[in-house]
Design an enzyme around this catalytic site. Structure first.
Site, PDB file in Angstrom:
ATOM      1  N   GLN A  75     -10.253 -14.284 -99.772  1.00  0.00           N
ATOM      2  CA  GLN A  75      -9.675 -15.634 -99.838  1.00  0.00           C
ATOM      3  C   GLN A  75      -9.084 -16.034 -98.481  1.00  0.00           C
ATOM      4  O   GLN A  75      -7.960 -16.532 -98.395  1.00  0.00           O
ATOM      5  CB  GLN A  75      -8.587 -15.693-100.919  1.00  0.00           C
ATOM      6  CG  GLN A  75      -9.124 -15.857-102.322  1.00  0.00           C
ATOM      7  CD  GLN A  75      -9.805 -17.205-102.551  1.00  0.00           C
ATOM      8  OE1 GLN A  75      -9.532 -18.199-101.880  1.00  0.00           O
ATOM      9  NE2 GLN A  75     -10.696 -17.250-103.529  1.00  0.00           N
ATOM     10  N   SER A  76      -9.825 -15.836 -97.417  1.00  0.00           N
ATOM     11  CA  SER A  76      -9.302 -16.134 -96.082  1.00  0.00           C
ATOM     12  C   SER A  76      -9.289 -17.633 -95.789  1.00  0.00           C
ATOM     13  O   SER A  76     -10.323 -18.299 -95.877  1.00  0.00           O
ATOM     14  CB  SER A  76     -10.176 -15.427 -95.037  1.00  0.00           C
ATOM     15  OG  SER A  76      -9.872 -15.912 -93.737  1.00  0.00           O
ATOM     16  N   ASN A  77      -8.110 -18.126 -95.406  1.00  0.00           N
ATOM     17  CA  ASN A  77      -8.021 -19.520 -94.960  1.00  0.00           C
ATOM     18  C   ASN A  77      -8.648 -19.677 -93.579  1.00  0.00           C
ATOM     19  O   ASN A  77      -9.178 -20.732 -93.245  1.00  0.00           O
ATOM     20  CB  ASN A  77      -6.553 -19.953 -94.892  1.00  0.00           C
ATOM     21  CG  ASN A  77      -5.856 -19.825 -96.225  1.00  0.00           C
ATOM     22  OD1 ASN A  77      -6.279 -20.423 -97.204  1.00  0.00           O
ATOM     23  ND2 ASN A  77      -4.804 -19.026 -96.282  1.00  0.00           N
ATOM     24  N   VAL A  79     -11.271 -18.070 -92.400  1.00  0.00           N
ATOM     25  CA  VAL A  79     -12.733 -18.168 -92.528  1.00  0.00           C
ATOM     26  C   VAL A  79     -13.123 -19.579 -92.975  1.00  0.00           C
ATOM     27  O   VAL A  79     -14.052 -20.176 -92.425  1.00  0.00           O
ATOM     28  CB  VAL A  79     -13.272 -17.089 -93.505  1.00  0.00           C
ATOM     29  CG1 VAL A  79     -14.717 -17.378 -93.905  1.00  0.00           C
ATOM     30  CG2 VAL A  79     -13.157 -15.702 -92.868  1.00  0.00           C
TER      31      VAL A  79
END
Ligand SMILES: *Cc1c(COP(=O)(O)O)cnc(C)c1O
Length: 336
Positions: A75-77, A79
């Protein structure tokens, strides 16, 4: 410091607002709380990585890159914002997603940021937890290079001296806004992870001899490890800017009391903080970073860490899209 010396693409809706939080300030009985709305940076639901990407992608374009490679947690912001910026600039984007939360729900693995990564047509590759992910990115970029692609590697969170320039710009913006409004900034507080945000802020405030202290609330590493990493990156950022004054180690302060069971693992205090800011001010925090950062700020306020008449600026680093990956947490912990 002269940021125009560095290649930059404009992505941020700048300046982001610096707003008071009057209802929450009254509820807590002080300090006077302000929020720097970097959740409103404008690209694909906003967030702090967009400021870093202005300089990282400026550098990438200056080097003739056609493909960017980066990494993050599922859940990377970072990326999501990289995928959106790449789409905007006509660059290909590959992201290596580290399965740091092995038991993540279907929503964690597919909704929120992941849903948007796919919408932006990023190529996603899964990696198990625990690898040296920056090395994985370098290896992948080298492989693309061998295939004749001009690949540009971006470290996790965009945290290197070039990326940190984005938060030097933010420090300058905060000083300009505070000066224009006549607000003395006694403290800046925010969530710290891959360190580029705090390093850039510290370098920016130091470069202007502003005397504004920054407190990072860690979402992962233990205090001294986090402080050392921030200090080193801030020093390298000042070097890149040509600022000769050395940065005192004591100028870098982090607090790792609010990590809970680990990175991306919810805490009841995070849920309470997300709900409190939503219900008093109508502002959405995120479960992994700003929610824990704000939980830390609230606890430190209750412990009397700040003077009742001091002005405290919380830098909202974004990430609310991640709430959709954590819906079960909010259902389970708080039916209210
Ligand atoms: C990445 C991120 C942070 C942490 O910033 P770093 O520069 O990695 O320390 C904080 N908040 C959100 C929402 C983020 O995505």
């Amino acid at each position: 410091m002269h940021l125009a010396r560095f290649p930059r693409v404009r992505l941020v809706h700048a300046p982001t607002p610096l707003e008071p939080l009057p209802r929450l300030t009254e509820l807590l009985g002080g300090p006077r709380l302000y929020i720097k709305r970097d959740d409103c940076t404008g690209l694909a639901t906003g967030g702090n990585k967009t400021r870093k990407l202005e300089f990282l992608l400026g550098d990438a374009l200056a080097r003739g890159a056609t493909h960017v490679v980066t990494h993050g947690a599922t859940q990377s912001n970072h990326v999501r914002q990289t995928a959106a910026a790449a789409a905007r600039l006509g660059l290909k984007c590959t992201a290596l997603l580290e399965a740091r939360i092995a038991d993540g729900s279907v929503e964690y693995r597919n909704s929120g940021n992941v849903f948007l990564d796919r919408l932006f047509d990023a190529t996603l590759e899964a990696r198990p937890a625990g690898l040296d992910m920056n090395a994985e990115v370098e290896t992948h970029a080298a492989r693309l290079h061998d295939r004749g692609e001009a690949a540009y590697a971006i470290p996790g969170g965009g945290s290197n001296p070039v990326g940190a320039l984005g938060y030097v710009a933010c420090a300058q913006e905060i000083l300009q806004q505070a000066d224009a409004a006549g607000i003395v900034v006694h403290h800046v507080v925010h969530a710290t992870g891959s360190t580029g945000t705090q390093a850039g802020l510290v370098a920016g405030f130091q470069g202007h001899s502003s005397g504004v202290p920054v407190l990072g609330i860690s979402v992962r590493a233990e205090r001294s490890v986090q402080e050392d990493k921030v200090w080193q990156l801030a020093g390298r950022t000042l070097e890149l800017l040509g600022v000769a004054t050395p940065l005192a180690r004591e100028a870098v302060r982090a607090n790792s009391d609010y990590v809970g069971p680990g990175y991306g693992r919810p805490t009841p205090e995070m849920v309470d903080a997300v709900k409190l800011l939503a219900r008093t001010e109508g502002i959405l925090l995120d479960p992994v970073y700003s929610g824990k950062g704000f939980a830390g700020l609230l606890d430190l306020i209750r412990k009397g860490r700040f003077g009742k008449d001091e002005n405290v600026v919380f830098v909202h680093t974004g990430g609310a899209v991640g709430l959709f990956g954590y819906r079960d947490t909010f259902d389970a912990l708080h039916a209210s």
